[in-house]
Design a protein around this motif. Structure first.
Motif, short mmCIF file in Angstrom:
data_model
loop_
_atom_site.label_atom_id
_atom_site.label_comp_id
_atom_site.label_asym_id
_atom_site.label_seq_id
_atom_site.Cartn_x
_atom_site.Cartn_y
_atom_site.Cartn_z
N ALA A 41 2.73 2.30 -3.51
CA ALA A 41 1.85 2.70 -4.60
C ALA A 41 1.34 4.12 -4.44
CB ALA A 41 0.67 1.74 -4.68
N ASP A 58 -4.91 0.54 -4.35
CA ASP A 58 -4.23 -0.74 -4.47
C ASP A 58 -5.27 -1.84 -4.54
OD1 ASP A 58 -1.74 0.50 -4.08
OD2 ASP A 58 -1.93 0.35 -1.91
N PRO A 59 -5.15 -2.81 -5.41
CA PRO A 59 -4.03 -3.06 -6.32
C PRO A 59 -4.27 -2.61 -7.76
CG PRO A 59 -5.40 -5.01 -6.22
CD PRO A 59 -6.09 -3.96 -5.36
N TYR A 97 -1.67 -1.32 -10.25
CA TYR A 97 -0.74 -2.25 -10.89
C TYR A 97 -1.08 -2.48 -12.36
CZ TYR A 97 1.66 -3.77 -6.61
OH TYR A 97 2.43 -3.84 -5.48
N GLY A 134 0.79 -1.22 0.00
CA GLY A 134 0.00 0.00 0.00
C GLY A 134 0.81 1.26 0.00
#
Length: 323
Positions: free
Chosen positions: A5, A302-303, A306, A2
């Motif tokens: 990011a 998050d996530p 990504y 966490g």
């Protein structure tokens, strides 16, 4: 996962996704009040909320939210100057220094971080660790120092023994603390001082050691996402499509968020978002869709970051695809 990011972006306000927004307070009224007072620089008001924490897990969660508030290092420093022996103030200021240090480093790859950034990064981590160790000494029951010392330890490249000590110290104060387990999972990534095998082994062992219904099943999903992230295009999808990966995700969900004994804490949405993305990547849209229905609009950064682009737009796109 966490913290890293969030280093280079502010909280997203929803972009072009009507009805969706990333809420750092997870929709919780008490955390919302804490954040409002922190944004206003109201330390007495903040402290009043911190003093209502129900346990060490709750207090540590509140401190983490506080540590993410830009500029809080200024008025936290003033509060500490007024009461330099207060463990909670030391904890809050120390945690802010750790987050502040990672903000200076940014999420860029090491070769793209300037010498000045590295200098500021390590100075802030060092100052934060000093504050956290003092807080832990003054109040040995505090959980918070040992969570944030895990974050700083990774940046300071402490040896494996020290890293393990910090995790164990957190567990002695809260054996099932999800955030501490997430930090340990990060420490065991191949990127830092571990390997895929160590990371997956830790995730599964932690899940099995916890009571059924525990949120620690999330670690299995998170480990698969981290493994996926490390692979080149093509290999990543092949990995997530393995039957072994899919089976382990269903087992983890059955032992955690799909178990009848699962109880949602303040940050329940983080665990659900992680499982939703893992099932999506594993080609299990039906399983992901059921979780999306529980999530509603409680999207987390998050996530989804990504997958690139705006996390809220990504969440909306994936949710529609799974539906």
């Amino acid at each position: 996962m966490g913290l890293f990011a969030r280093l280079t972006r502010r909280w997203n306000t929803g972009g072009g996704a009507p009805g969706l927004t990333i809420d750092p307070a997870h929709g919780d009224p008490e955390l919302t009040l804490l954040r409002e007072r922190a944004l206003a620089g109201d330390w007495p008001g903040v402290r009043a909320v911190l003093d209502r924490a129900v346990d060490q897990d709750d207090l540590t969660l509140m401190i983490g939210l506080l540590a993410d508030v830009t500029g809080s290092e200024s008025w936290l420093g003033q509060a500490l100057a007024a009461d330099p022996e207060d463990p909670v103030t030391l904890l809050a200021h120390g945690a802010r220094h750790i987050h502040w240090g990672w903000e200076a480093r940014t999420a860029a790859r090491a070769q793209h971080v300037s010498e000045e950034q590295w200098k500021t990064f390590h100075e802030r981590l060092e100052a934060g660790e000093e504050l956290l160790f003092k807080a832990a000494e003054l109040d040995p029951e505090l959980l918070g120092p040992w969570l944030f010392l895990q974050m700083s330890g990774r940046g300071a490249s402490v040896d494996r023994s020290a890293a393990r000590h910090r995790f164990d110290a957190a567990l002695r104060r809260s054996p099932g603390h999800p955030a501490s387990h997430r930090q340990r999972l990060q420490q065991l990534r191949a990127k830092w001082s571990g390997s895929h095998e160590q990371m997956h082994s830790f995730a599964r062992a932690s899940m099995l050691a916890a009571p059924e219904g525990s949120p620690l099943g999330e670690l299995v999903a998170l480990a698969h996402i981290e493994h996926w992230l490390s692979l080149p295009s093509g290999e990543d999808a092949a990995y997530m499509g393995r039957n072994q990966v899919r089976d382990s995700l269903h087992e983890a969900a059955d032992r955690s968020i799909r178990h009848p004994d699962h109880v949602r804490g303040r940050t329940w949405a983080q665990t659900h978002n992680t499982f939703a993305m893992a099932f999506y990547l594993a080609g299990q849209p039906h399983a992901a869709n059921l979780i999306f229905q529980e999530i509603g609009n409680a999207v987390c950064e998050d996530p989804w970051n990504y997958l690139g682009g705006d996390p809220v737009d990504t969440f909306r796109r994936v949710r529609a695809a799974c539906a």
